[in-house]
Motif scaffolding. Structure first.
Motif, PDB file in Angstrom:
ATOM      1  N   LYS A 174       3.973  41.843  33.715  1.00 43.04           N
ATOM      2  CA  LYS A 174       3.071  41.747  34.859  1.00 43.04           C
ATOM      3  C   LYS A 174       1.727  42.347  34.501  1.00 43.04           C
ATOM      4  O   LYS A 174       1.635  43.518  34.155  1.00 43.04           O
ATOM      5  CB  LYS A 174       3.688  42.459  36.065  1.00 43.04           C
ATOM      6  N   SER A 175       0.678  41.529  34.609  1.00 44.18           N
ATOM      7  CA  SER A 175      -0.612  41.985  34.108  1.00 44.18           C
ATOM      8  C   SER A 175      -1.532  42.500  35.201  1.00 44.18           C
ATOM      9  O   SER A 175      -2.603  42.996  34.904  1.00 44.18           O
ATOM     10  CB  SER A 175      -1.297  40.868  33.323  1.00 44.18           C
ATOM     11  N   GLU A 176      -1.121  42.391  36.474  1.00 47.52           N
ATOM     12  CA  GLU A 176      -1.995  42.909  37.525  1.00 47.52           C
ATOM     13  C   GLU A 176      -1.158  43.439  38.670  1.00 47.52           C
ATOM     14  O   GLU A 176      -0.102  42.901  39.002  1.00 47.52           O
ATOM     15  CB  GLU A 176      -2.952  41.817  38.032  1.00 47.52           C
ATOM     16  N   ARG A 229      -1.744  49.364  35.034  1.00 47.69           N
ATOM     17  CA  ARG A 229      -1.713  50.760  35.451  1.00 47.69           C
ATOM     18  C   ARG A 229      -0.777  51.573  34.564  1.00 47.69           C
ATOM     19  O   ARG A 229       0.264  51.095  34.144  1.00 47.69           O
ATOM     20  CB  ARG A 229      -1.241  50.845  36.904  1.00 47.69           C
ATOM     21  N   MET A 275       2.911  49.712  33.456  1.00 45.59           N
ATOM     22  CA  MET A 275       2.852  48.243  33.429  1.00 45.59           C
ATOM     23  C   MET A 275       2.757  47.718  32.000  1.00 45.59           C
ATOM     24  O   MET A 275       1.781  47.095  31.611  1.00 45.59           O
ATOM     25  CB  MET A 275       1.688  47.751  34.289  1.00 45.59           C
ATOM     26  N   PRO A 324      -7.334  43.428  47.296  1.00 45.42           N
ATOM     27  CA  PRO A 324      -8.731  43.695  47.697  1.00 45.42           C
ATOM     28  C   PRO A 324      -9.746  42.847  46.933  1.00 45.42           C
ATOM     29  O   PRO A 324     -10.807  42.514  47.467  1.00 45.42           O
ATOM     30  CB  PRO A 324      -8.928  45.187  47.424  1.00 45.42           C
ATOM     31  N   VAL A 325      -9.410  42.476  45.703  1.00 43.44           N
ATOM     32  CA  VAL A 325     -10.335  41.610  44.954  1.00 43.44           C
ATOM     33  C   VAL A 325     -10.415  40.239  45.617  1.00 43.44           C
ATOM     34  O   VAL A 325     -11.507  39.727  45.897  1.00 43.44           O
ATOM     35  CB  VAL A 325      -9.904  41.493  43.478  1.00 43.44           C
ATOM     36  N   MET A 326      -9.264  39.634  45.887  1.00 45.91           N
ATOM     37  CA  MET A 326      -9.281  38.334  46.566  1.00 45.91           C
ATOM     38  C   MET A 326     -10.068  38.432  47.879  1.00 45.91           C
ATOM     39  O   MET A 326     -10.838  37.542  48.221  1.00 45.91           O
ATOM     40  CB  MET A 326      -7.850  37.898  46.905  1.00 45.91           C
ATOM     41  N   ASP A 379      -2.455  55.890  37.603  1.00 50.57           N
ATOM     42  CA  ASP A 379      -2.599  55.627  39.042  1.00 50.57           C
ATOM     43  C   ASP A 379      -3.623  56.575  39.663  1.00 50.57           C
ATOM     44  O   ASP A 379      -4.462  56.161  40.470  1.00 50.57           O
ATOM     45  CB  ASP A 379      -1.247  55.852  39.754  1.00 50.57           C
ATOM     46  N   ARG A 385       4.891  50.896  43.065  1.00 48.95           N
ATOM     47  CA  ARG A 385       3.921  51.937  42.674  1.00 48.95           C
ATOM     48  C   ARG A 385       4.485  52.802  41.557  1.00 48.95           C
ATOM     49  O   ARG A 385       5.683  52.995  41.448  1.00 48.95           O
ATOM     50  CB  ARG A 385       3.595  52.811  43.873  1.00 48.95           C
ATOM     51  N   GLY A 386       3.598  53.351  40.747  1.00 48.85           N
ATOM     52  CA  GLY A 386       4.004  54.337  39.752  1.00 48.85           C
ATOM     53  C   GLY A 386       4.589  53.761  38.480  1.00 48.85           C
ATOM     54  O   GLY A 386       4.960  54.498  37.570  1.00 48.85           O
ATOM     55  N   VAL A 387       4.621  52.454  38.392  1.00 48.98           N
ATOM     56  CA  VAL A 387       5.219  51.795  37.230  1.00 48.98           C
ATOM     57  C   VAL A 387       4.265  51.844  36.028  1.00 48.98           C
ATOM     58  O   VAL A 387       3.051  51.738  36.196  1.00 48.98           O
ATOM     59  CB  VAL A 387       5.523  50.326  37.582  1.00 48.98           C
ATOM     60  N   LEU A 398      -2.192  46.026  44.264  1.00 45.11           N
ATOM     61  CA  LEU A 398      -3.149  46.987  44.824  1.00 45.11           C
ATOM     62  C   LEU A 398      -4.571  46.690  44.370  1.00 45.11           C
ATOM     63  O   LEU A 398      -5.532  47.052  45.048  1.00 45.11           O
ATOM     64  CB  LEU A 398      -2.754  48.418  44.429  1.00 45.11           C
ATOM     65  N   GLU A 399      -4.710  46.046  43.241  1.00 45.55           N
ATOM     66  CA  GLU A 399      -6.030  45.548  42.840  1.00 45.55           C
ATOM     67  C   GLU A 399      -6.227  44.098  43.293  1.00 45.55           C
ATOM     68  O   GLU A 399      -7.272  43.732  43.815  1.00 45.55           O
ATOM     69  CB  GLU A 399      -6.205  45.620  41.312  1.00 45.55           C
ATOM     70  N   ALA A 400      -5.234  43.275  43.071  1.00 46.61           N
ATOM     71  CA  ALA A 400      -5.426  41.829  43.278  1.00 46.61           C
ATOM     72  C   ALA A 400      -5.816  41.503  44.724  1.00 46.61           C
ATOM     73  O   ALA A 400      -6.681  40.658  44.966  1.00 46.61           O
ATOM     74  CB  ALA A 400      -4.153  41.067  42.893  1.00 46.61           C
TER      75      ALA A 400
END
Lengths: 322, 322, 322
Positions: free
Chosen positions: B89-91, A283, B85, B98-100, A289, B81-83, B94-96
């Motif tokens: 850290k590659s993920e 992100r 990236m 809901p994907v799982m 975001d 949030r707001g970082v 907030l994505e990981a």
């Protein structure tokens, strides 16, 4: 279907999309096909989405699943012929592959590009050894140059969200990233879009030209803002230098230009485009975001469709076995 | 039941104990419930009992199981949030998450306390992100502050071994340990005992006071020998400073006093009490060989009941799905 | 059958070979036997063939499978009694084994020889703790001194390829290797050949004499070329010093003599012998490319028979449970 690496392996993309829609309605409809059959999933590299979605897809079809994580540190495979194996490699793939194949009916392989030897990567040395020596159907779970399960899931997602009666404009845009990444995802995305009923535009800084094997004669637009005009779908991805126009720079990072990060600025030029990315995504490096969290972001349904694309592919392989 | 973290999530403890007894008689009675459903077990930390017992419980119910070991070295999740990236850290979770969740119906999460930031631990930051962002039922397989599958198994074990017609005295005793450990097990044990028909006494050196959220107004006795008097069950466990009475010492080791090791000396003060521990246990540090090997030791049947508690919890979640 | 470590555990080798042939024709014939039963496969050491073939065998029988990789770095087991466990080992096998056993019906264990303490290795300390403390049927998936699933698969392979009406001459030959390897494979191979209807000759440099427990009074021939004369099957394998004739050299490399590498030179002395090896094999160290790739090489069908031997063994254990 005995091999799954390219869009053409599905023969008929429209039919495959209809099968995808059918399976999405009824995940276990073809559960009988995998009875008394086993798929082996061989991971030479890390995986989250592929690992989970392919296991789920196999179980949708009643297949038993064996997952094998090849720890490259502990278990190095010799790939050269004629070598005196007195070093750190304790097994040759000429033995390892037929052995693995002995205990399963279908093999999935994940193996990333090394990004140092373009020829080795683009001839898919590891995956092709599995195809040659296993005697079993083999599918790519992302290999050196292609990620067809992802591209097929992307196409399913576009099909689900396209405006009826309009041929969508789809933009594949390069975006910056702190590490050098393979070209597998953009290669396959371009290939599958060219095989589908969409208008593809590819945009990236100079030097990032994708291999014509995948990108064909798709329109390339070096001005990102111009590429985004009237787009219906924006697909962001980083990739390292493909070595097409700059052979000596294969696998290198040529740009980290933050103006290529996809933000509301570029999205404003589109036809309220959907945003897509294969994940994992960094992100505020690849995308802001604001864009990834907007109602037009499709990244989660796109990932969820990985189960569907894998189910269709495994179903095709099972059907071909009779 | 959509979340499993606290005793109250089971609503009716007595009913849950009856379900446990029923399942223990007939492990596969509810096998139809899990048909065409999948549970994903996500391990951020190591596990032996939980890993095996939860897999077995899921299969008792006909659930498919996918195990995911999150190697924290290789696959770091961004949680802020707001970082931007651009680091290691590659993920983003907030994505990981809901994907799982896309590939399963129920999610189990194991994530230990960091023991440096009390607020982060006691707000269950990781587990709650799964609850918030997965859209699926989530159960704790030990999280920062609680280990409810263990406490439920403990209660089942006490129920099986209690003297009929007598309200048992249950002593939770702190014991020394060379490493700083979370409070998850004593927290949940206290909580579940307070919800059950037993008399709980907690004993530990000063400074080890457990959080009132879990321990309520249970009797605390700083004199271990006095606490053991007339006990029916002795539950030993080490924990680090909970930071309740000594906020600056959260997560620290305050005592290594070997006189707290449970030996025949203390057990002699009890009503021939049963000895319990969640395992793994360091012999002759937490408890003497003599006590853990005595006929009154319940450590193995207690561990075996982990299968039963997990089966009841997964059954409840499946039933709630309809 | 409650334990599987030695050839005699099968009671009747000929009957076992007939069962193997039957299962090879119809893999899932006994699928009903494993219903509602679970096998736990515990790996203290790496594995490829054993991991895959045993999982497949279990599924042939309808067994659920739980794989446990014991990462020795992260999860060290204390094996000594009476120890104050204040060091790096957080669990004692006196707890770990009965706990593991609680969640399964059959346990497979892989644990390699340490090659430093001959007594510890030859008393099978780890495997025997599982047999003693688990209360469940236990089978070796290669343990300190034996690899019976391999030897049984080897025998099945010889049975399939032997000349009818002729008692085959089988040569077990030592070959060089850059690392010190256990004696498990040659031990079991010798033991199983002695139990079968074949003529066994063992050949190796002096000092490599195998333990009489396994090799009995089999003919030993120190001249490799003479041993190969008129052989029908050549089984190559490296092993380290067994410490029989040279107790102080237990586990050491005594020779790296390249003249022992199996090449066309030695094979020319045989009756067009089949070549066998358990894999993984170092090419051009143990055996030349030419020999392993020849039509007489059985290394792949031999590995494939690992599924068959494991299926027979698990079937026997399930039948014994009633």
């Amino acid at each position: 279907m005995n091999t799954f690496l390219h869009a053409k392996d599905l023969t008929n993309i429209d039919l495959a999309l209809r099968e995808a829609a059918e399976i999405k309605q009824e995940r276990y409809k073809y559960e009988h096909l995998g009875r008394h059959r086993t798929t082996l999933l061989v991971f030479f590299n890390n995986s989250l989405r592929t690992r989970l979605s392919t296991q789920k897809a196999a179980r949708n079809l009643g297949l038993d699943v064996i997952v094998l994580d090849v720890n490259q540190g502990a278990w190095k495979l010799e790939t050269e012929r004629g070598v005196v194996m007195d070093g750190d490699k304790s097994e040759h793939l000429l033995e390892a592959i037929p052995v693995m194949a002995s205990f399963c009916d279908i093999i999935g392989v994940r193996t990333f590009a090394g990004l140092t030897d373009r020829h080795a990567d683009y001839t898919e040395q590891i995956l092709n050894q599995f195809i040659l020596h296993s005697g079993k159907p083999v599918f790519s779970m992302e290999s050196a140059t292609a990620h067809p399960l992802q591209a097929f899931a992307d196409l399913i997602t576009i099909e689900e969200h396209r405006e009826k009666g309009r041929r969508p404009k789809v933009v594949l845009t390069w975006a910056p990233h702190p590490r050098a990444l393979p070209q597998a995802v953009p290669n396959s995305f371009a290939e599958w879009m060219l095989a589908a009923d969409v208008d593809l535009v590819v945009t990236h800084p100079e030097g990032y030209e994708l291999d014509p094997l995948f990108v064909g004669d798709a329109r390339v637009e070096y001005d990102q803002m111009r590429a985004f005009e009237d787009a219906d779908f924006v697909y962001a991805k980083n990739w390292s230098c493909p070595g097409v126009t700059r052979p000596d720079d294969y696998g290198k990072i040529l740009s980290t230009d933050p103006s290529w990060t996809v933000t509301a600025r570029q999205m404003a030029a589109t036809r309220d485009a959907h945003f897509m990315h294969c994940l994992p995504v960094r992100r505020n490096v690849i995308v802001s975001d604001e864009v990834i969290e907007s109602p037009r972001s499709l990244v989660i349904p796109e990932a969820a469709n990985r189960e569907i694309s894998a189910t269709v592919v495994l179903k095709r392989m099972l059907e071909a076995m009779g």
